[in-house]
Design an enzyme around this catalytic site. Structure first.
Site, short mmCIF file in Angstrom:
data_model
loop_
_atom_site.label_atom_id
_atom_site.label_comp_id
_atom_site.label_asym_id
_atom_site.label_seq_id
_atom_site.Cartn_x
_atom_site.Cartn_y
_atom_site.Cartn_z
N LYS A 208 -10.99 -34.63 12.20
CA LYS A 208 -11.69 -34.99 13.44
C LYS A 208 -11.31 -33.96 14.50
CE LYS A 208 -14.36 -38.07 15.40
NZ LYS A 208 -15.72 -38.40 14.99
N ASP B 15 -15.97 -38.98 9.85
CA ASP B 15 -16.98 -40.05 9.88
C ASP B 15 -18.19 -39.69 9.01
OD1 ASP B 15 -17.27 -38.11 11.80
OD2 ASP B 15 -17.52 -39.47 13.50
#
Ligand code: ATP
Length: 356
Positions: free
Chosen positions: A186, A220
């Protein structure tokens, strides 16, 4: 000394046996470790167990949650098989698993996730290996209360730890002839910490494993692609928290937590344990699936074979693997996999196939 046996057989056995620390743990831990011990004994695995406590079982015996003698025993013998341990919540105890991994510097958690014959799931042919950084990230345990109602948790990333886990993952992937390494991150939000994680992976890849297929995905998006088709992934390299979460996610592809083993590996020591926890909801009922710990024990036998040059360990590991695969293919399963066997009965089914 057993006076009923000839001295020569005692000598041969004790020369060959590897002393391994056994930590039965809490909840379903003692049930599944007992089943695994029986199976390894039936397979004549050259293991001499050195039992030690950790978790609630240690507390109940008036010891620390991670007693110094347990830690010292793992350091002395270098290898442990560990059942799940419970850390009491909110009483000032820090996680036993985190402590163990940090104190022994077991920096690589490796968790193979494979489809099993006889365990039908949404996807077949899943064959993933999760490589999780085990010593830092948000699991560093550096939390503080800034003021009433405001708390923080510090995410730590060091160049040393990010580089060594990347190198471990690429080396493992190359040695095992895997197809690809994918990093989930991330770094678009955590620019410094996750940024360092991918930068170190990129550098290790470029300098040392340039021709090995490598991919980066924002976590994600990666998770979305994973649930669409997990077979597009091979080796996943993740920092600590992501590795923890994604391990359970991936367990769901192959039948759940009852079938995913794990190893925590450092330069000196290695601790083998299932991905699942102590499962208090089913503890003491005799229904827990011992397979995840059994698979972890097979990883342990392979590790002993590789690091101590004892080829019998690998052969025995292969026999155990063939026996549990055969049991599953014959429909011999515990209730988490849709079967009706209890923990001990499943162990019996494996032992029967070892002997058959
Ligand atoms: P932890 O926080 O300690 O990692 P967890 O939150 O992942 O633990 P588990 O203790 O692993 O939780 O249990 C999650 C669920 O999976 C429970 O419903 C439990 O009964 C089930 N489960 C876990 N391990 C097994 C097993 N070996 N056999 C059958 N069911 C299991």
């Amino acid at each position: 000394m057993d006076l009923r046996r000839p001295v020569s057989s005692i000598t041969v056995r004790s020369m060959k046996a590897h002393r391994v620390v056994l930590i039965p743990g809490d909840g379903i831990g003692p049930e599944v470790t007992e089943a695994v011990k029986r199976i390894l004994a039936a397979a004549e695995a050259p293991i001499e167990w050195v039992q030690h406590l950790a978790g609630l079982a240690a507390l109940a015996n008036g010891k620390d949650v991670l007693p110094p003698e347990t830690l010292a025993a793992v350091r002395e013998h270098g290898v442990a098989l560990k059942g799940p341990c419970t850390t009491p919540v909110g009483k000032g105890f820090s996680s036993i698993n985190v402590q163990l991994r940090k104190k022994l510097n077991l920096y690589a958690a490796v968790r193979p996730v494979r489809s099993l014959e006889g365990v039908p799931t949404r996807f077949s042919n899943v064959d993933l290996v999760i490589v999780r950084e085990n010593t830092e990230g948000l699991y560093s345990g550096i939390e503080s209360e800034v003021t009433t109602g405001v708390v923080t948790s510090m995410k730590v990333a060091t160049e040393t730890a990010c580089t060594r886990i990347a190198r471990w993952a690429f080396r493992y992937s190359q040695q095992r002839r895997r197809r690809k390494v994918t990093v989930f991150h991330k770094a678009n939000i955590m620019k410094l910490t996750d940024g360092m994680f991918i930068r170190c992976a990129q550098q290790v890849h470029e300098k040392e494993f340039g021709s090995f297929p490598y991919q980066e995905l924002i976590i994600d998006a990666g998770c979305m692609r994973m649930v669409q088709d997990p077979t597009q992934f091979d080796v996943l390299l993740l920092e600590n928290l992501y590795g923890d979460v994604v391990s359970d996610l991936c367990a769901g592809f192959v039948g759940g937590l009852g079938v995913v083993p794990g190893a925590n590996i450092g330069e000196e020591d290695a601790v083998f344990e299932a991905v699942h926890g102590s499962a208090p909801d089913i503890a003491g009922k005799g229904i827990a699936n011992p397979l995840a710990l059994l698979m972890s024990a097979v990883m342990m036998l392979n590790h002993l074979g590789d690091t101590r040059g004892d080829t019998s360990c690998r052969q025995i590991g292969q026999r155990i693997k063939a026996a549990y695969n055969c049991a599953l293919a014959d429909g011999q399963k515990t209730s988490d996999l849709g079967g009706s066997l209890g923990t001990a009965q499943f162990a019996d089914a494996v032992i029967e196939r070892l002997r058959g």
